[in-house]
Design a protein around this motif. Sequence first.
Motif, PDB file in Angstrom:
ATOM      1  N   PHE A  33       0.956  -1.284   0.098  1.00 42.87           N
ATOM      2  CA  PHE A  33      -0.082  -0.015   0.012  1.00 42.87           C
ATOM      3  C   PHE A  33       0.969   1.278  -0.186  1.00 42.87           C
ATOM      4  O   PHE A  33       0.535   2.246  -0.560  1.00 42.87           O
ATOM      5  N   ARG A  34       2.016   1.297   0.632  1.00 40.87           N
ATOM      6  CA  ARG A  34       2.690   2.428   0.725  1.00 40.87           C
ATOM      7  C   ARG A  34       3.524   2.512  -0.662  1.00 40.87           C
ATOM      8  O   ARG A  34       3.768   3.807  -1.150  1.00 40.87           O
ATOM      9  N   VAL A  35       3.746   1.433  -1.430  1.00 36.50           N
ATOM     10  CA  VAL A  35       4.668   1.555  -2.419  1.00 36.50           C
ATOM     11  C   VAL A  35       3.712   2.009  -3.607  1.00 36.50           C
ATOM     12  O   VAL A  35       3.832   2.916  -4.551  1.00 36.50           O
ATOM     13  N   ALA A  36       2.338   1.768  -3.657  1.00 41.66           N
ATOM     14  CA  ALA A  36       1.278   2.045  -4.363  1.00 41.66           C
ATOM     15  C   ALA A  36       1.254   3.784  -4.199  1.00 41.66           C
ATOM     16  O   ALA A  36       0.944   4.337  -5.254  1.00 41.66           O
ATOM     17  N   GLY A  37       1.228   4.106  -2.996  1.00 39.38           N
ATOM     18  CA  GLY A  37       1.125   5.649  -2.725  1.00 39.38           C
ATOM     19  C   GLY A  37       2.158   6.436  -3.165  1.00 39.38           C
ATOM     20  O   GLY A  37       2.065   7.556  -3.818  1.00 39.38           O
TER      21      GLY A  37
END
Length: 280
Positions: free
Chosen positions: A84-88
């Motif tokens: 989810f952080r990478v996607a952000g």
Amino acid sequence: MKDTPHNEPPPPRPATTVLLLRPSEAGNAASPLEVFMVVRHHQIDSFSGALVFPGGKLEAADGDPRLRNRCGGAGGISDEELKFRVAGVREAFEECGILLARKPGQRALVGAADLGGIEARWRAKLAKDEASIVDLVEAETLELATDLMTPFAHWITPTFAPKRFDTWFFLAEAPQDQVALHDGSESVDSVWIGASEAIAEAKAGKRTLVHATLKNLELLAEGRTVVGAISQATERKIVTVQPWVETRDGKRFLHIPEGAGYRNLVREMPPQEAVPQAGR
């Protein structure tokens, strides 16, 4: 009476939303915060015309195991949260040109001098799914600054909505020498705006805010400054918010659960109001 779906609800799609923050006065950390927001294209069916935070659905490459060694602070982050952080990071770059990344071994993020070339080589390709975030970090020898993304909220679209999202919200301070700008496709306008100002403009009819955006702006406003907002988010327990609607005396009331830090947990819905969404 709590409204219940008649059919099996569609599964929520994983998504990430990024609240990029900066001081309203450059170089003055004590000045009120501003958050970067975009206006969704009117031909986009999700949140058309609304003022939203940048973000979008997760892609398969966001969870690629090769990225763990290229993510700052990854040792203390689970695989589930890391994607989810990478996607952000990816969405912030795709949608507004902010790249939360650095050269390995450095603390400073990529500066404007290097960002121009990276953007020219990769931003359009990522947006068109012609390349992945893995391709970018490996080719440019970058580390994603996932350590600078602070979990802020977690919302899931109600079960009776036709489109559902499982959305994590993150805070991140925008690099001072990078310029945020909307992409011109999914979003048609952008603004740095104070959280309270955005709420006031929505109340005055100048802006459209979906429910999750409004509640998260209210929560963000309590932090006052960039440091204050990030500090509060770090100390607050993230409680999943999945709104539900109850009907009483012929009126509909939208509820969110207690314990997530929000005020005003119930509000009456106008008869014409659409189903609330989970983000952005």
